[in-house]
Motif scaffolding. Structure first.
Motif, short mmCIF file in Angstrom:
data_model
loop_
_atom_site.label_atom_id
_atom_site.label_comp_id
_atom_site.label_asym_id
_atom_site.label_seq_id
_atom_site.Cartn_x
_atom_site.Cartn_y
_atom_site.Cartn_z
N GLN A 116 0.80 -1.23 0.00
CA GLN A 116 0.00 0.00 0.00
C GLN A 116 0.84 1.28 0.00
O GLN A 116 0.48 2.25 -0.68
CB GLN A 116 -0.93 0.01 1.21
CG GLN A 116 -2.14 -0.90 1.06
CD GLN A 116 -3.26 -0.55 2.03
OE1 GLN A 116 -3.02 0.03 3.09
NE2 GLN A 116 -4.49 -0.91 1.69
N GLU A 117 1.93 1.31 0.76
CA GLU A 117 2.65 2.57 0.94
C GLU A 117 3.97 2.64 0.17
O GLU A 117 4.49 3.72 -0.06
CB GLU A 117 2.89 2.81 2.43
CG GLU A 117 1.60 2.89 3.22
CD GLU A 117 1.80 3.55 4.58
OE1 GLU A 117 2.84 4.19 4.80
OE2 GLU A 117 0.89 3.43 5.42
N GLN A 237 -5.41 2.53 12.04
CA GLN A 237 -6.25 3.55 11.41
C GLN A 237 -5.47 4.85 11.24
O GLN A 237 -5.72 5.61 10.30
CB GLN A 237 -7.50 3.80 12.27
CG GLN A 237 -8.45 2.62 12.33
CD GLN A 237 -9.23 2.45 11.05
OE1 GLN A 237 -9.31 3.35 10.21
NE2 GLN A 237 -9.82 1.27 10.88
N LEU A 240 -0.06 2.63 9.11
CA LEU A 240 0.57 1.33 9.32
C LEU A 240 1.99 1.47 9.87
O LEU A 240 2.46 0.59 10.61
CB LEU A 240 0.59 0.56 8.00
CG LEU A 240 -0.78 0.19 7.41
CD1 LEU A 240 -0.61 -0.52 6.07
CD2 LEU A 240 -1.55 -0.69 8.38
N PRO A 307 -4.68 -9.45 6.31
CA PRO A 307 -4.93 -8.06 5.87
C PRO A 307 -5.16 -7.96 4.37
O PRO A 307 -6.01 -7.19 3.91
CB PRO A 307 -3.65 -7.32 6.30
CG PRO A 307 -3.10 -8.13 7.43
CD PRO A 307 -3.40 -9.55 7.06
N ILE A 311 -8.63 -6.75 2.38
CA ILE A 311 -8.67 -5.74 1.33
C ILE A 311 -9.44 -6.29 0.13
O ILE A 311 -10.28 -5.60 -0.48
CB ILE A 311 -7.24 -5.33 0.91
CG1 ILE A 311 -6.55 -4.58 2.06
CG2 ILE A 311 -7.27 -4.47 -0.35
CD1 ILE A 311 -5.09 -4.27 1.78
N HIS A 315 -12.56 -4.51 2.87
CA HIS A 315 -12.44 -3.96 4.23
C HIS A 315 -11.05 -3.38 4.45
O HIS A 315 -10.09 -3.70 3.74
CB HIS A 315 -12.73 -5.05 5.26
CG HIS A 315 -14.09 -5.65 5.14
ND1 HIS A 315 -15.22 -5.03 5.64
CD2 HIS A 315 -14.52 -6.81 4.57
CE1 HIS A 315 -16.28 -5.78 5.39
NE2 HIS A 315 -15.89 -6.86 4.74
N HIS A 316 -10.95 -2.52 5.47
CA HIS A 316 -9.65 -1.94 5.81
C HIS A 316 -8.76 -3.01 6.43
O HIS A 316 -9.24 -3.84 7.21
CB HIS A 316 -9.84 -0.78 6.81
CG HIS A 316 -8.63 0.09 6.96
ND1 HIS A 316 -7.57 -0.26 7.78
CD2 HIS A 316 -8.31 1.28 6.39
CE1 HIS A 316 -6.65 0.68 7.71
NE2 HIS A 316 -7.06 1.64 6.88
N PRO A 317 -7.46 -3.03 6.09
CA PRO A 317 -6.57 -4.08 6.63
C PRO A 317 -6.45 -4.08 8.14
O PRO A 317 -6.15 -5.11 8.74
CB PRO A 317 -5.22 -3.78 5.96
CG PRO A 317 -5.31 -2.35 5.52
CD PRO A 317 -6.74 -2.14 5.17
N SER A 318 -6.73 -2.93 8.79
CA SER A 318 -6.61 -2.87 10.24
C SER A 318 -7.67 -3.74 10.94
O SER A 318 -7.54 -4.04 12.12
CB SER A 318 -6.75 -1.42 10.73
OG SER A 318 -8.03 -0.91 10.44
N VAL A 319 -8.70 -4.15 10.19
CA VAL A 319 -9.71 -5.05 10.77
C VAL A 319 -9.05 -6.36 11.23
O VAL A 319 -9.56 -7.04 12.12
CB VAL A 319 -10.84 -5.33 9.74
CG1 VAL A 319 -11.82 -6.37 10.27
CG2 VAL A 319 -11.57 -4.04 9.41
#
Length: 469
Positions: A116-117, A237, A240, A307, A311, A315-319
């Motif tokens: 992602q980053e 949130q 990361l 995670p 995705i 859903h957000h990976p932090s779930v």
């Protein structure tokens, strides 16, 4: 795996029946030295409110039936009685590892951080994780050497402080190359404290208490994991990268606790060169390492894949942090229900089956609800298997060689980190159901192989080889 009958006496559980080079001591009010074992022969000994009568075989080791009977009686001790009977060094280790585990949630998010980053592909992210796995192999070996040569607190502190520094580097990584360097450095320090920690428990804990002590160790980490999952979900949130910052902070705090509170003289007994080599020549250890590698490959890649699977499900990976907290809660809640310690063979079979069923559930229902259900089922399997693999290794290790055996066995996790992430990246690229299905198949095969291996070890013991052949 099965239950064996010894000369018409009550059936013995497979895991406690395995031979050991370690002598049985009295858990309370103190732990005797190994040379005091002769004083135990045929005498009733008081352990809390339980009277234990120790029977030794011709090699001076606790007999199979005696070990099983003693272990069952030890299981009647409450958790507070168990904790009170442990040496101070083990208590400090439990507290310190609890603190460390509270922040130890960053590694499952390294792959998604890269994707992602840093804009890496899933295959490249898996390759970086594999490089981390390669680095953990010399880390384990170094940890085994340090556990035998320096005080345990120094070995643990070196690993934790190096881990914190590497996590700080990953948190600030702006390229795949920089993240790769951080991952390799992290791997080189990541496993140093494990052989020292595991050998400390094996060397200072009475044999009959080993399964419950390792179980207590796992339950302690699960309690911290409950907090860790919640923190991961909240901190994730924000960003990361902050997960690695918090992880580095808790590792530093853990090192401070160990340096400040652990007794200075604590160390694993330094074995001779011959004994060190014997770990690699022990076929029993190799068989356990074979199944251990397969289990670790699945166990390590599942949280890395979650995670990415979330995705894919929108859903957000932090779930994944909330799912980790749910898993820890199940493991904790299951401990009182399992305190009676049902037959080890039955526990292990059901444990592997539960994990495989949970993975199959994730494959059949790759949604948030499906992943929550899968987490519940797999966590029951985790609770059933808690502590037994380490107990088996401790019991086949000759006296004075526990650190060498744990260092060797721990390489299974390094090999798993080499094999698992690239395979995970490839299978997740095809689709999450493919990954979960493959993991379920591996777990079924691993459970079946474990049943065969442990049965053979138990047969060798009953034929009189004393567990050291």
């Amino acid at each position: 795996m099965h239950r064996l009958s010894a000369s018409g006496q009550r059936d013995a559980e497979v895991a406690p029946e395995l031979g050991t080079g370690r002598h049985l001591g009295r858990p309370a009010p103190r732990i005797p030295a190994c040379h005091e074992i002769d004083k135990l022969r045929g005498r009733p000994e008081k352990v809390g409110d339980v009277t234990v009568k120790v029977h030794l075989n011709s090699l001076g080791q606790p007999s199979s039936v005696a070990r099983v009977t003693d272990e069952r009686r030890m299981n009647s001790l409450g958790w507070l009685q168990l904790l009170a009977s442990l040496p101070r060094a083990v208590k400090v280790l439990l507290v310190a590892r609890f603190v460390n585990r509270i922040g130890a949630f960053s590694m499952p998010f390294l792959a998604v951080l890269l994707v992602q980053e840093v804009e890496a592909s899933t295959v490249l992210a898996g390759t970086v994780m594999a490089a981390f796995g390669v680095a953990t192999i010399p880390s384990r070996l170094l940890g085994g050497v340090l556990a035998q040569r320096v005080a345990t607190r120094h070995a643990v502190a070196v690993g934790l402080l190096g881990t914190a520094a590497a996590q700080g580097l990953i948190a600030s990584a702006s390229s795949v190359a920089m993240a790769l360097v951080g991952a390799v450095l992290l791997g080189l320090f990541f496993e140093i404290y494990e052989p020292a920690s595991q050998a400390l428990i094996a060397d200072t804990t009475p044999d009959a208490l080993l399964p419950r002590t390792y179980g207590l160790f796992g339950a302690t980490l699960a309690c911290a994991g409950l907090a860790a999952g919640t923190i991961a979900a909240l901190v994730g949130q924000i960003g990361l990268r902050w997960l690695f910052v918090v992880d580095a902070a808790t590792a530093t705090a853990c090192a401070a606790l160990v340096i400040g509170l652990m007794p200075r003289s604590t160390r694993s007994t330094a074995p001779s060169a011959t004994r060190t080599r014997s770990a690699w020549g022990d076929r029993r250890l190799w068989s356990l390492m074979l199944t251990g590698t397969a289990f670790a490959t699945v166990y390590l890649t599942v949280p890395m894949a979650m995670p990415l699977a979330l995705i894919d499900a929108g859903h957000h990976p932090s779930v994944a942090g909330w799912l980790e907290a749910l898993s820890a809660l199940v493991v904790i809640a299951a401990q009182p229900l399992l305190s009676g310690r049902p037959a080890a063979a039955r526990r292990m079979v059901v444990g592997y089956a539960a994990i495989a069923a949970g993975l199959a559930t994730a494959a059949a229902a790759p949604t948030l609800a499906g992943y929550a259900a899968a987490t519940l089922v797999m966590s029951v399997g985790d609770a059933l298997l808690l502590g037994y693999s380490l107990t088996l290794v401790a019991r086949i290790a000759p006296a004075g060689s526990t650190a060498a055996y744990f260092a060797a066995y721990g390489l299974t996790w390094g090999v798993a980190l080499i094999l698992g992430p690239p395979a995970m990246g490839y299978l997740i690229g095809i689709g999450p159901p493919t990954f979960w299905s493959a993991c379920a198949i591996v777990m079924v095969c691993t459970g079946a192989a474990t049943a065969v291996i442990v049965r053979r070890l138990a047969r060798a013991t009953t034929r009189g080889r004393g567990g050291v052949g």
